[in-house]
Motif scaffolding. Structure first.
Motif, PDB file in Angstrom:
ATOM      1  N   VAL A  99      43.254  87.678  -9.377  1.00 41.31           N
ATOM      2  CA  VAL A  99      43.383  87.050  -8.062  1.00 41.31           C
ATOM      3  C   VAL A  99      44.668  86.221  -7.998  1.00 41.31           C
ATOM      4  O   VAL A  99      45.005  85.475  -8.915  1.00 41.31           O
ATOM      5  CB  VAL A  99      42.127  86.203  -7.740  1.00 41.31           C
ATOM      6  CG1 VAL A  99      42.043  84.947  -8.602  1.00 41.31           C
ATOM      7  CG2 VAL A  99      42.075  85.863  -6.258  1.00 41.31           C
ATOM      8  N   GLU A 100      45.385  86.378  -6.878  1.00 39.42           N
ATOM      9  CA  GLU A 100      46.657  85.670  -6.691  1.00 39.42           C
ATOM     10  C   GLU A 100      46.565  84.689  -5.508  1.00 39.42           C
ATOM     11  O   GLU A 100      47.046  83.569  -5.593  1.00 39.42           O
ATOM     12  CB  GLU A 100      47.772  86.690  -6.429  1.00 39.42           C
ATOM     13  CG  GLU A 100      49.139  86.095  -6.205  1.00 39.42           C
ATOM     14  CD  GLU A 100      49.731  85.464  -7.446  1.00 39.42           C
ATOM     15  OE1 GLU A 100      49.238  85.765  -8.558  1.00 39.42           O
ATOM     16  OE2 GLU A 100      50.673  84.676  -7.313  1.00 39.42           O
ATOM     17  N   SER A 101      45.946  85.116  -4.412  1.00 36.54           N
ATOM     18  CA  SER A 101      45.878  84.245  -3.232  1.00 36.54           C
ATOM     19  C   SER A 101      44.767  84.688  -2.286  1.00 36.54           C
ATOM     20  O   SER A 101      44.266  85.810  -2.373  1.00 36.54           O
ATOM     21  CB  SER A 101      47.215  84.263  -2.488  1.00 36.54           C
ATOM     22  OG  SER A 101      47.495  85.565  -2.022  1.00 36.54           O
ATOM     23  N   LEU A 140      41.239  78.973  -3.785  1.00 41.61           N
ATOM     24  CA  LEU A 140      41.137  79.183  -5.228  1.00 41.61           C
ATOM     25  C   LEU A 140      41.097  77.827  -5.917  1.00 41.61           C
ATOM     26  O   LEU A 140      41.901  76.951  -5.615  1.00 41.61           O
ATOM     27  CB  LEU A 140      42.339  79.981  -5.735  1.00 41.61           C
ATOM     28  CG  LEU A 140      42.472  81.396  -5.187  1.00 41.61           C
ATOM     29  CD1 LEU A 140      43.781  82.022  -5.655  1.00 41.61           C
ATOM     30  CD2 LEU A 140      41.285  82.255  -5.599  1.00 41.61           C
ATOM     31  N   VAL A 141      40.150  77.673  -6.856  1.00 41.71           N
ATOM     32  CA  VAL A 141      40.087  76.426  -7.622  1.00 41.71           C
ATOM     33  C   VAL A 141      40.151  76.667  -9.128  1.00 41.71           C
ATOM     34  O   VAL A 141      40.478  75.755  -9.888  1.00 41.71           O
ATOM     35  CB  VAL A 141      38.824  75.594  -7.282  1.00 41.71           C
ATOM     36  CG1 VAL A 141      38.969  74.931  -5.930  1.00 41.71           C
ATOM     37  CG2 VAL A 141      37.570  76.437  -7.358  1.00 41.71           C
ATOM     38  N   ILE A 165      38.526  87.265 -14.102  1.00 40.49           N
ATOM     39  CA  ILE A 165      38.459  88.355 -15.081  1.00 40.49           C
ATOM     40  C   ILE A 165      38.980  89.671 -14.492  1.00 40.49           C
ATOM     41  O   ILE A 165      38.944  90.713 -15.146  1.00 40.49           O
ATOM     42  CB  ILE A 165      37.021  88.555 -15.608  1.00 40.49           C
ATOM     43  CG1 ILE A 165      36.061  88.910 -14.459  1.00 40.49           C
ATOM     44  CG2 ILE A 165      36.541  87.305 -16.338  1.00 40.49           C
ATOM     45  CD1 ILE A 165      34.674  89.345 -14.922  1.00 40.49           C
ATOM     46  N   GLY A 166      39.435  89.629 -13.246  1.00 41.78           N
ATOM     47  CA  GLY A 166      40.037  90.817 -12.653  1.00 41.78           C
ATOM     48  C   GLY A 166      39.052  91.888 -12.249  1.00 41.78           C
ATOM     49  O   GLY A 166      39.397  93.075 -12.238  1.00 41.78           O
ATOM     50  N   CYS A 167      37.846  91.486 -11.836  1.00 35.59           N
ATOM     51  CA  CYS A 167      36.835  92.495 -11.482  1.00 35.59           C
ATOM     52  C   CYS A 167      37.053  93.073 -10.082  1.00 35.59           C
ATOM     53  O   CYS A 167      36.494  94.112  -9.745  1.00 35.59           O
ATOM     54  CB  CYS A 167      35.435  91.895 -11.600  1.00 35.59           C
ATOM     55  SG  CYS A 167      35.067  90.622 -10.371  1.00 35.59           S
ATOM     56  N   LEU A 168      37.811  92.359  -9.224  1.00 40.34           N
ATOM     57  CA  LEU A 168      38.141  92.786  -7.855  1.00 40.34           C
ATOM     58  C   LEU A 168      36.961  92.788  -6.890  1.00 40.34           C
ATOM     59  O   LEU A 168      37.063  93.307  -5.773  1.00 40.34           O
ATOM     60  CB  LEU A 168      38.801  94.175  -7.853  1.00 40.34           C
ATOM     61  CG  LEU A 168      40.104  94.306  -8.638  1.00 40.34           C
ATOM     62  CD1 LEU A 168      40.625  95.730  -8.564  1.00 40.34           C
ATOM     63  CD2 LEU A 168      41.157  93.331  -8.151  1.00 40.34           C
ATOM     64  N   PRO A 196      35.228  90.854   4.219  1.00 36.79           N
ATOM     65  CA  PRO A 196      35.331  91.675   5.438  1.00 36.79           C
ATOM     66  C   PRO A 196      36.664  91.526   6.159  1.00 36.79           C
ATOM     67  O   PRO A 196      36.919  92.213   7.137  1.00 36.79           O
ATOM     68  CB  PRO A 196      34.192  91.136   6.304  1.00 36.79           C
ATOM     69  CG  PRO A 196      34.065  89.704   5.908  1.00 36.79           C
ATOM     70  CD  PRO A 196      34.390  89.649   4.437  1.00 36.79           C
ATOM     71  N   LYS A 197      37.510  90.610   5.710  1.00 37.17           N
ATOM     72  CA  LYS A 197      38.764  90.335   6.413  1.00 37.17           C
ATOM     73  C   LYS A 197      40.004  90.614   5.576  1.00 37.17           C
ATOM     74  O   LYS A 197      41.121  90.233   5.968  1.00 37.17           O
ATOM     75  CB  LYS A 197      38.781  88.868   6.876  1.00 37.17           C
ATOM     76  CG  LYS A 197      37.756  88.560   7.936  1.00 37.17           C
ATOM     77  CD  LYS A 197      38.103  89.295   9.218  1.00 37.17           C
ATOM     78  CE  LYS A 197      37.132  88.984  10.333  1.00 37.17           C
ATOM     79  NZ  LYS A 197      37.490  89.686  11.571  1.00 37.17           N
ATOM     80  N   ALA A 198      39.826  91.228   4.425  1.00 36.40           N
ATOM     81  CA  ALA A 198      40.964  91.580   3.558  1.00 36.40           C
ATOM     82  C   ALA A 198      41.860  90.362   3.276  1.00 36.40           C
ATOM     83  O   ALA A 198      43.078  90.435   3.427  1.00 36.40           O
ATOM     84  CB  ALA A 198      41.766  92.719   4.179  1.00 36.40           C
ATOM     85  N   CYS A 199      41.215  89.270   2.881  1.00 37.63           N
ATOM     86  CA  CYS A 199      41.956  88.017   2.639  1.00 37.63           C
ATOM     87  C   CYS A 199      42.644  87.982   1.278  1.00 37.63           C
ATOM     88  O   CYS A 199      43.548  87.173   1.062  1.00 37.63           O
ATOM     89  CB  CYS A 199      41.000  86.833   2.711  1.00 37.63           C
ATOM     90  SG  CYS A 199      40.222  86.614   4.322  1.00 37.63           S
ATOM     91  N   TYR A 200      42.197  88.837   0.355  1.00 42.29           N
ATOM     92  CA  TYR A 200      42.617  88.680  -1.040  1.00 42.29           C
ATOM     93  C   TYR A 200      43.849  89.477  -1.416  1.00 42.29           C
ATOM     94  O   TYR A 200      44.043  90.608  -0.981  1.00 42.29           O
ATOM     95  CB  TYR A 200      41.463  89.081  -1.973  1.00 42.29           C
ATOM     96  CG  TYR A 200      40.476  87.961  -2.153  1.00 42.29           C
ATOM     97  CD1 TYR A 200      40.626  87.029  -3.164  1.00 42.29           C
ATOM     98  CD2 TYR A 200      39.406  87.829  -1.279  1.00 42.29           C
ATOM     99  CE1 TYR A 200      39.744  85.980  -3.312  1.00 42.29           C
ATOM    100  CE2 TYR A 200      38.512  86.783  -1.412  1.00 42.29           C
ATOM    101  CZ  TYR A 200      38.692  85.865  -2.440  1.00 42.29           C
ATOM    102  OH  TYR A 200      37.815  84.819  -2.565  1.00 42.29           O
ATOM    103  N   VAL A 201      44.658  88.847  -2.285  1.00 39.59           N
ATOM    104  CA  VAL A 201      45.769  89.537  -2.952  1.00 39.59           C
ATOM    105  C   VAL A 201      45.530  89.423  -4.458  1.00 39.59           C
ATOM    106  O   VAL A 201      45.241  88.327  -4.958  1.00 39.59           O
ATOM    107  CB  VAL A 201      47.126  88.904  -2.586  1.00 39.59           C
ATOM    108  CG1 VAL A 201      48.247  89.515  -3.425  1.00 39.59           C
ATOM    109  CG2 VAL A 201      47.405  89.082  -1.103  1.00 39.59           C
ATOM    110  N   HIS A 202      45.610  90.553  -5.148  1.00 43.37           N
ATOM    111  CA  HIS A 202      45.498  90.587  -6.610  1.00 43.37           C
ATOM    112  C   HIS A 202      46.762  91.201  -7.189  1.00 43.37           C
ATOM    113  O   HIS A 202      47.321  92.140  -6.610  1.00 43.37           O
ATOM    114  CB  HIS A 202      44.298  91.430  -7.048  1.00 43.37           C
ATOM    115  CG  HIS A 202      42.972  90.822  -6.698  1.00 43.37           C
ATOM    116  ND1 HIS A 202      42.473  90.811  -5.423  1.00 43.37           N
ATOM    117  CD2 HIS A 202      42.051  90.196  -7.475  1.00 43.37           C
ATOM    118  CE1 HIS A 202      41.301  90.201  -5.424  1.00 43.37           C
ATOM    119  NE2 HIS A 202      41.022  89.817  -6.650  1.00 43.37           N
ATOM    120  N   LEU A 203      47.172  90.688  -8.326  1.00 43.01           N
ATOM    121  CA  LEU A 203      48.391  91.188  -8.974  1.00 43.01           C
ATOM    122  C   LEU A 203      48.164  91.415 -10.455  1.00 43.01           C
ATOM    123  O   LEU A 203      47.354  90.722 -11.097  1.00 43.01           O
ATOM    124  CB  LEU A 203      49.530  90.176  -8.809  1.00 43.01           C
ATOM    125  CG  LEU A 203      50.049  89.935  -7.386  1.00 43.01           C
ATOM    126  CD1 LEU A 203      51.103  88.829  -7.409  1.00 43.01           C
ATOM    127  CD2 LEU A 203      50.605  91.204  -6.777  1.00 43.01           C
TER     128      LEU A 203
END
Ligand code: SF4
Ligand code: SF4
Length: 89
Positions: free
Chosen positions: A19-21, A60-61, A67-70, A77-84
């Motif tokens: 998780v990035e943001s 994010l806290v 652990i990168g499970c995604l 439902p709003k596609a808020c997440y960015v993972h890198l």
């Protein structure tokens, strides 16, 4: 450039994405990601908008515990997440 890798049960390698943001402008504070995350990475926060109304959103806290499970991205439902992918220093 090398990235943090994981292995499948069968031994295959894959590049993990962490998780990035979270886009708080898109977040509707539904809590789905919070309930699904196995690592207590996020929590609800709130602030007043220009009309004085309370606006809730996820932040994010404990991103270092991801652990990168995604799963968070999958249930949002709003596609808020960015993972890198995480580069190995
Ligand atoms: S990828 Fe998994 S561990 Fe990381 S924040 Fe999302 S749900 Fe939590
Ligand atoms: S699942 Fe998405 S919309 Fe719902 S609280 Fe989490 S980030 Fe916000």
């Amino acid at each position: 450039m090398a990235f943090v890798m994981a292995r499948t049960k069968g031994g295959g390698e894959w590049v993990q994405k962490f998780v990035e943001s979270i886009d708080k402008e898109k977040c509707i504070a539904c809590g789905r990601c919070y309930k699904a995350c196995p690592s207590s990475v996020m929590t609800l926060d709130a602030e007043e908008d220009e009309d004085g109304d309370e606006q809730k959103f996820m932040i994010l806290v404990n991103a270092e515990n991801c652990i990168g499970c995604l799963v968070c991205a999958k249930v949002c439902p709003k596609a808020c997440y960015v993972h890198l992918a995480q580069e190995i220093a």
